[in-house]
Design a protein around this motif. Structure first.
Motif, short mmCIF file in Angstrom:
data_model
loop_
_atom_site.label_atom_id
_atom_site.label_comp_id
_atom_site.label_asym_id
_atom_site.label_seq_id
_atom_site.Cartn_x
_atom_site.Cartn_y
_atom_site.Cartn_z
N ILE A 71 0.84 -1.22 0.00
CA ILE A 71 0.00 0.00 0.00
C ILE A 71 0.87 1.25 0.00
N PHE A 72 1.84 1.31 0.90
CA PHE A 72 2.68 2.50 1.01
C PHE A 72 3.45 2.76 -0.29
N THR A 73 3.93 1.68 -0.91
CA THR A 73 4.69 1.84 -2.17
C THR A 73 3.80 2.43 -3.26
N SER A 74 2.56 1.97 -3.35
CA SER A 74 1.66 2.48 -4.39
C SER A 74 1.38 3.97 -4.21
N TYR A 75 1.23 4.42 -2.95
CA TYR A 75 1.00 5.85 -2.69
C TYR A 75 2.28 6.65 -2.91
N ALA A 76 3.42 6.08 -2.57
CA ALA A 76 4.71 6.75 -2.78
C ALA A 76 4.95 6.97 -4.27
N GLU A 77 4.67 5.94 -5.07
CA GLU A 77 4.88 6.05 -6.52
C GLU A 77 3.94 7.09 -7.15
N ALA A 78 2.74 7.19 -6.60
CA ALA A 78 1.76 8.16 -7.13
C ALA A 78 1.96 9.54 -6.51
N ASN A 79 2.86 9.62 -5.49
CA ASN A 79 3.10 10.86 -4.75
C ASN A 79 1.81 11.43 -4.15
N GLN A 80 0.91 10.50 -3.73
CA GLN A 80 -0.34 10.93 -3.11
C GLN A 80 -0.20 10.87 -1.59
N PRO A 81 -0.60 11.94 -0.88
CA PRO A 81 -0.50 11.93 0.58
C PRO A 81 -1.39 10.84 1.20
N LEU A 82 -0.80 10.09 2.13
CA LEU A 82 -1.51 9.02 2.82
C LEU A 82 -1.24 9.14 4.32
N ILE A 83 -2.31 9.10 5.12
CA ILE A 83 -2.15 9.09 6.58
C ILE A 83 -2.75 7.78 7.10
N TYR A 84 -1.88 6.93 7.66
CA TYR A 84 -2.36 5.71 8.29
C TYR A 84 -2.60 6.02 9.77
#
Length: 286
Positions: A71-84
């Motif tokens: 999950i984190f890799t997919s958001y990192a690649e898209a450069n989309q902010p994610l807060i877990y």
């Protein structure tokens, strides 16, 4: 780009909440009858409670490192902010695993806008923190504002709950065998709360009749600003008592809203059937 909120299944939120606020969810694992299930997805809380009533002892395990990494890799690649926004680190290793995977992914993507927060909360108390963050994310708030608000709500979230049988907490390593035995023998009903993420006994009540009344009294002693608050109630397959508690609270405090959900399979595997939990803020609603 809008901020995405990730929660785990110990938030005990319904599918309706996840869909309405576009929240992503990862499941803790429930082990029952030598099979593995995804909490909130492939096993119902009711089936866990029925198994416990039959004398079975379901076990749970945290979210896998690989799940977070993917999950984190997919958001990192898209450069989309994610807060877990995570389940209490004192009750599960899931937060630590999430934090570890955040650091690992950031070794490859150092500027990845990924953030991991320990709520020190559980069940719908944790769920209410997630919902507040998700409301802000949906309205277009930035990462800093969402983290600040989630941290505030987590810090001020009271958890007041009781279990029907201390034996279940004993099996999960939450109370001693002596306490469980003596409690069952004397029909003592414990009132517990969560202090800095840990389960802590608050009071003992003899018999069930005074229990809900005392929980409401504790709410009045510890809480404030109820008219602006969303109050949470979760139950271990005992909707009747949950609704009875909600009615008393509506009449006495007239809160903005009351959310009632069943305690999910992962937390229910430790708390057991008949659990009743109440969640509210001990400071003003923000």
């Amino acid at each position: 780009m809008s901020v995405k909120i990730l929660a785990d299944s110990a938030s005990d939120l319904s599918t309706k909440h996840y869909n309405e606020f576009d929240i992503e969810m990862v499941s803790l694992t429930v082990h029952l009858d030598e099979k593995e299930y995804e909490d909130g997805k492939t096993i119902s809380p009711k089936s866990v409670y029925d198994a416990m009533r039959e004398g079975k002892s379901p076990k749970t395990s945290q979210v896998s490192p690989q799940t977070f990494k993917t999950i984190f890799t997919s958001y990192a690649e898209a450069n989309q902010p994610l807060i877990y926004i995570a389940f209490s680190s004192e009750l599960s290793g899931t937060y630590q695993t999430g934090k570890m995977m955040e650091q690992e992914v950031k070794e490859k993507y150092p500027d990845a806008p990924i953030h991991v927060i320990d709520t020190k909360c559980a069940s719908i108390g944790y769920g209410l923190v997630v919902l507040r963050a998700a409301q802000l994310a949906k309205s277009g708030a930035g990462v800093d504002e969402i983290i600040e608000m989630a941290t505030y709500h987590a810090k001020h979230m009271e958890h007041i709950f009781t279990v029907d049988d201390l034996e279940y907490l004993y099996r999960g390593g939450r109370v001693s065998k002596t306490a469980a035995f003596v409690g069952s023998l004397l029909k003592i009903k414990p009132i517990l709360h969560v202090d800095d993420g840990k389960l802590v006994p608050l009071e003992k009540i003899r018999g069930s009749k005074k229990l809900l009344g005392r929980i409401v009294e504790i709410m009045e002693e510890r809480g404030t600003d109820f008219k602006n608050q969303v109050i949470g109630i979760s139950h271990g397959d005992d909707i009747e008592r949950a609704e009875k508690l909600a009615e008393v609270i509506k009449e006495k405090f007239n809160p903005k809203e009351i959310v009632i959900e069943m305690v999910g399979s992962a937390i229910g595997a430790h708390a057991g059937p008949g659990t009743i939990a109440l969640f509210f803020l001990n400071d003003e609603y923000k």
